[in-house]
Design a protein around this motif. Structure first.
Motif, PDB file in Angstrom:
ATOM      1  N   PRO A 166       1.042  -1.169   0.121  1.00  0.00           N
ATOM      2  CA  PRO A 166      -0.075   0.120  -0.081  1.00  0.00           C
ATOM      3  C   PRO A 166       0.829   1.248  -0.026  1.00  0.00           C
ATOM      4  O   PRO A 166       0.826   1.746   1.162  1.00  0.00           O
ATOM      5  CB  PRO A 166      -0.812  -0.116   1.272  1.00  0.00           C
ATOM      6  CG  PRO A 166       0.065  -0.893   2.058  1.00  0.00           C
ATOM      7  CD  PRO A 166       0.912  -1.791   1.309  1.00  0.00           C
ATOM      8  N   ASP A 206      -3.109   3.569  -0.976  1.00  0.00           N
ATOM      9  CA  ASP A 206      -4.224   3.548   0.100  1.00  0.00           C
ATOM     10  C   ASP A 206      -4.923   2.289   0.167  1.00  0.00           C
ATOM     11  O   ASP A 206      -6.222   2.101   0.470  1.00  0.00           O
ATOM     12  CB  ASP A 206      -4.913   4.715  -0.011  1.00  0.00           C
ATOM     13  CG  ASP A 206      -4.365   5.911   0.214  1.00  0.00           C
ATOM     14  OD1 ASP A 206      -3.439   6.122   0.995  1.00  0.00           O
ATOM     15  OD2 ASP A 206      -4.443   6.888  -0.716  1.00  0.00           O
ATOM     16  N   SER A 207      -4.199   1.083  -0.471  1.00  0.00           N
ATOM     17  CA  SER A 207      -4.899  -0.143  -0.728  1.00  0.00           C
ATOM     18  C   SER A 207      -5.903   0.024  -1.375  1.00  0.00           C
ATOM     19  O   SER A 207      -7.333  -0.832  -1.104  1.00  0.00           O
ATOM     20  CB  SER A 207      -5.071  -0.682   0.767  1.00  0.00           C
ATOM     21  OG  SER A 207      -3.925  -0.861   1.530  1.00  0.00           O
ATOM     22  N   ARG A 216      -9.229  -2.527  -0.984  1.00  0.00           N
ATOM     23  CA  ARG A 216     -10.529  -2.023  -0.530  1.00  0.00           C
ATOM     24  C   ARG A 216     -11.619  -2.350  -1.281  1.00  0.00           C
ATOM     25  O   ARG A 216     -12.709  -2.730  -0.816  1.00  0.00           O
ATOM     26  CB  ARG A 216     -10.546  -0.644   0.114  1.00  0.00           C
ATOM     27  CG  ARG A 216      -9.427  -0.516   1.173  1.00  0.00           C
ATOM     28  CD  ARG A 216      -9.397   0.940   1.571  1.00  0.00           C
ATOM     29  NE  ARG A 216      -8.345   1.152   2.515  1.00  0.00           N
ATOM     30  CZ  ARG A 216      -8.268   1.179   3.723  1.00  0.00           C
ATOM     31  NH1 ARG A 216      -9.437   0.706   4.330  1.00  0.00           N
ATOM     32  NH2 ARG A 216      -7.496   1.421   4.651  1.00  0.00           N
ATOM     33  N   ASP A 242       2.402 -10.917   3.270  1.00  0.00           N
ATOM     34  CA  ASP A 242       2.254  -9.977   4.445  1.00  0.00           C
ATOM     35  C   ASP A 242       3.508  -9.290   4.545  1.00  0.00           C
ATOM     36  O   ASP A 242       3.851  -8.778   5.406  1.00  0.00           O
ATOM     37  CB  ASP A 242       2.094 -11.037   5.484  1.00  0.00           C
ATOM     38  CG  ASP A 242       3.363 -11.920   5.998  1.00  0.00           C
ATOM     39  OD1 ASP A 242       4.243 -11.881   4.961  1.00  0.00           O
ATOM     40  OD2 ASP A 242       3.415 -12.683   6.809  1.00  0.00           O
ATOM     41  N   ALA A 253       3.931  -6.416   3.295  1.00  0.00           N
ATOM     42  CA  ALA A 253       3.584  -5.043   3.837  1.00  0.00           C
ATOM     43  C   ALA A 253       3.490  -4.974   5.223  1.00  0.00           C
ATOM     44  O   ALA A 253       3.865  -3.747   5.756  1.00  0.00           O
ATOM     45  CB  ALA A 253       2.268  -4.737   3.150  1.00  0.00           C
ATOM     46  N   GLU A 254       3.257  -5.971   5.936  1.00  0.00           N
ATOM     47  CA  GLU A 254       3.052  -6.191   7.533  1.00  0.00           C
ATOM     48  C   GLU A 254       4.309  -5.908   8.197  1.00  0.00           C
ATOM     49  O   GLU A 254       4.810  -5.342   9.066  1.00  0.00           O
ATOM     50  CB  GLU A 254       2.361  -7.247   8.030  1.00  0.00           C
ATOM     51  CG  GLU A 254       0.769  -7.139   7.500  1.00  0.00           C
ATOM     52  CD  GLU A 254       0.250  -8.627   7.895  1.00  0.00           C
ATOM     53  OE1 GLU A 254       0.866  -9.273   8.822  1.00  0.00           O
ATOM     54  OE2 GLU A 254      -0.958  -8.985   7.249  1.00  0.00           O
ATOM     55  N   ARG A 298       1.302  -1.661   6.740  1.00  0.00           N
ATOM     56  CA  ARG A 298      -0.210  -2.200   6.980  1.00  0.00           C
ATOM     57  C   ARG A 298       0.086  -3.343   8.143  1.00  0.00           C
ATOM     58  O   ARG A 298       0.908  -4.107   8.027  1.00  0.00           O
ATOM     59  CB  ARG A 298      -0.855  -2.734   5.753  1.00  0.00           C
ATOM     60  CG  ARG A 298      -2.083  -3.228   6.185  1.00  0.00           C
ATOM     61  CD  ARG A 298      -3.026  -3.541   4.839  1.00  0.00           C
ATOM     62  NE  ARG A 298      -2.270  -4.785   3.925  1.00  0.00           N
ATOM     63  CZ  ARG A 298      -2.012  -4.796   2.814  1.00  0.00           C
ATOM     64  NH1 ARG A 298      -2.438  -3.749   1.848  1.00  0.00           N
ATOM     65  NH2 ARG A 298      -1.378  -5.914   2.271  1.00  0.00           N
ATOM     66  N   SER A 299      -0.882  -3.272   9.143  1.00  0.00           N
ATOM     67  CA  SER A 299      -0.886  -4.384  10.092  1.00  0.00           C
ATOM     68  C   SER A 299      -1.777  -5.356   9.842  1.00  0.00           C
ATOM     69  O   SER A 299      -2.904  -5.234   9.121  1.00  0.00           O
ATOM     70  CB  SER A 299      -1.264  -3.748  11.545  1.00  0.00           C
ATOM     71  OG  SER A 299      -2.832  -3.074  11.421  1.00  0.00           O
ATOM     72  N   ALA A 302      -5.350  -4.217  10.774  1.00  0.00           N
ATOM     73  CA  ALA A 302      -5.953  -3.542   9.957  1.00  0.00           C
ATOM     74  C   ALA A 302      -6.479  -4.228   8.540  1.00  0.00           C
ATOM     75  O   ALA A 302      -7.753  -3.870   8.169  1.00  0.00           O
ATOM     76  CB  ALA A 302      -4.989  -2.595   9.304  1.00  0.00           C
ATOM     77  N   LEU A 303      -5.967  -5.422   8.202  1.00  0.00           N
ATOM     78  CA  LEU A 303      -6.473  -6.208   7.151  1.00  0.00           C
ATOM     79  C   LEU A 303      -7.581  -6.756   7.610  1.00  0.00           C
ATOM     80  O   LEU A 303      -8.702  -6.847   6.954  1.00  0.00           O
ATOM     81  CB  LEU A 303      -5.363  -7.303   6.749  1.00  0.00           C
ATOM     82  CG  LEU A 303      -5.832  -8.201   5.882  1.00  0.00           C
ATOM     83  CD1 LEU A 303      -6.312  -7.705   4.614  1.00  0.00           C
ATOM     84  CD2 LEU A 303      -4.769  -9.264   5.622  1.00  0.00           C
TER      85      LEU A 303
END
Length: 380
Positions: free
Chosen positions: A277, A292-293, A297, A319, A321-322, A327-328, A331-332
């Motif tokens: 993202p 912004d994903s 989304r 993962d 991005a995590e 991104r956590s 959040a996903l």
């Protein structure tokens, strides 16, 4: 020579003359403000110094010498590798900034192209087919000469070779041929996830953001009667159609232009959105970065309206991005919950690409910890 006024033009001085040519950049790079002529007499130090100052070098010497000069400039950039910051997000941002600066500097070495995409330099290769695949028919542009970054031109040539050779896909027992700017399935783990997941139905599936068409082809090979594969990018649509035709799957797979979903519902909806993202720095990075994903989304937000009762949505997502702090996991999961969806199951796989074991990579820690997952989602 006729210059199309709708495209950027660059100018330079050649003695008393002031020539100009169309500026080409599939990466969306703006034309350089200052252009000087350069040839075989230019040293790598001088070229690197001028490029670092934003002066573009239009090459008039031997083509192979230009390639060697570009390599020498790259060595000067890479001579003193910086120690990455300890925090993963800081390391990611520093890495992207360094890569962008590197691309800007190396992009200052320019190559002329004649109206038919031939390179008017000694020992230059024939790049006409590679250029036609990306720029289109030369005749359609009114017979104009142009100038392109050598670095970008080498990218076009490399993409042309990948398109000819193709990428072997074990689940297909065949090759997928990617186009320039379309995400290449060189990382096979996400394909393997789709090849081995339990199918909720063999009647119909939607493949959202199909790209090369590889996942639609895998589903067809698994026996699905019909797959509707969508994409919004014209180059991806052409690429998918060619691959589907090459594999003899046109009776099963329909390629459709759509922002995300086609009309109707299906018992299986598959999506492999860009995994990071962040904002792409060029048009060809849209397959990697999802600002912004938005696509993630959009897929989650529209999934329930396009699933048949009891159907499944397959979200293929790394993962990475995590681990970078972009991104956590929470959040996903919140996005999934807010879309009225639930997690039915998840299948994980570790990456096998070389960078996952490259200790010199500034993002090594995140790559080594990365897991790619197929999230099986259903409506609450």
């Amino acid at each position: 020579m006729t210059i199309d006024p709708t495209f950027p033009v660059i100018h330079w001085t050649d003695g008393a003359a002031e020539p100009s040519a169309r500026w080409r950049s599939e990466a969306g790079v703006v034309p350089p403000r200052r252009v000087v002529l350069a040839d075989d007499r230019m040293t790598a130090d001088a070229a690197y110094r001028q490029a670092s100052e934003g002066v573009a070098l239009l090459w008039r010497g031997d083509y192979q010498n230009a390639r060697q000069l570009l390599q020498a400039m790259a060595r000067r950039i890479d001579r003193k590798p910086r120690k990455p910051p300890a925090a993963p997000l800081d390391a990611f941002n520093a890495h992207r900034q360094a890569q962008a600066q590197r691309a800007r500097t190396l992009g200052m070495l320019l190559i002329p192209l004649d109206a038919d995409y031939s390179i008017p330099l000694r020992r230059a290769p024939d790049v006409k087919e590679a250029c036609r695949e990306v720029y289109g028919d030369a005749d359609a542009r009114g017979g104009e000469s142009s100038v392109v970054s050598l670095r970008e031109l080498l990218g076009l040539i490399g993409a042309h070779e990948w398109r000819k050779k193709g990428v072997e896909i074990a689940a297909l027992g065949a090759r997928i041929h990617p186009y320039y700017g379309v995400f290449s399935p060189v990382r096979g783990e996400y394909v393997e996830l789709v090849a081995r997941a339990r199918l909720p139905s063999r009647a119909l599936a939607f493949d959202i953001g199909t790209g090369t068409g590889v996942l639609a082809a895998v589903l067809a090979k698994r026996g699905l009667a019909r797959i509707v594969a969508t994409d919004a990018d014209a180059r991806a649509l052409a690429c998918a159609r060619e691959n589907v035709g090459r594999l003899g799957l046109t009776e099963q797979i329909q390629i459709s232009e759509a922002d995300l979903f086609p009309p109707g519902r299906a018992p299986l909806v598959v999506c492999n959105p860009p995994w990071l993202p962040a904002r792409p720095s060029s048009p060809v990075e849209h397959a990697i970065y999802d600002p912004d994903s938005r696509m993630l989304r959009g897929f989650l937000g529209g999934l329930s309206a396009h699933l048949e009762p009891g159907g499944e949505g397959w979200l293929i997502l790394s993962d990475f991005a995590e681990h970078l702090g972009l991104r956590s996991r929470e959040a996903l999961l919140d996005m999934i919950d807010a879309a009225g969806l639930k997690v039915i199951g998840r299948d994980d796989i570790r990456p096998v690409h070389p960078k996952a074991a490259d200790l010199s990579d500034p993002l090594y820690r995140a790559r080594a910890a990365e897991v790619t997952s197929l999230w099986r989602l259903g409506v609450k």
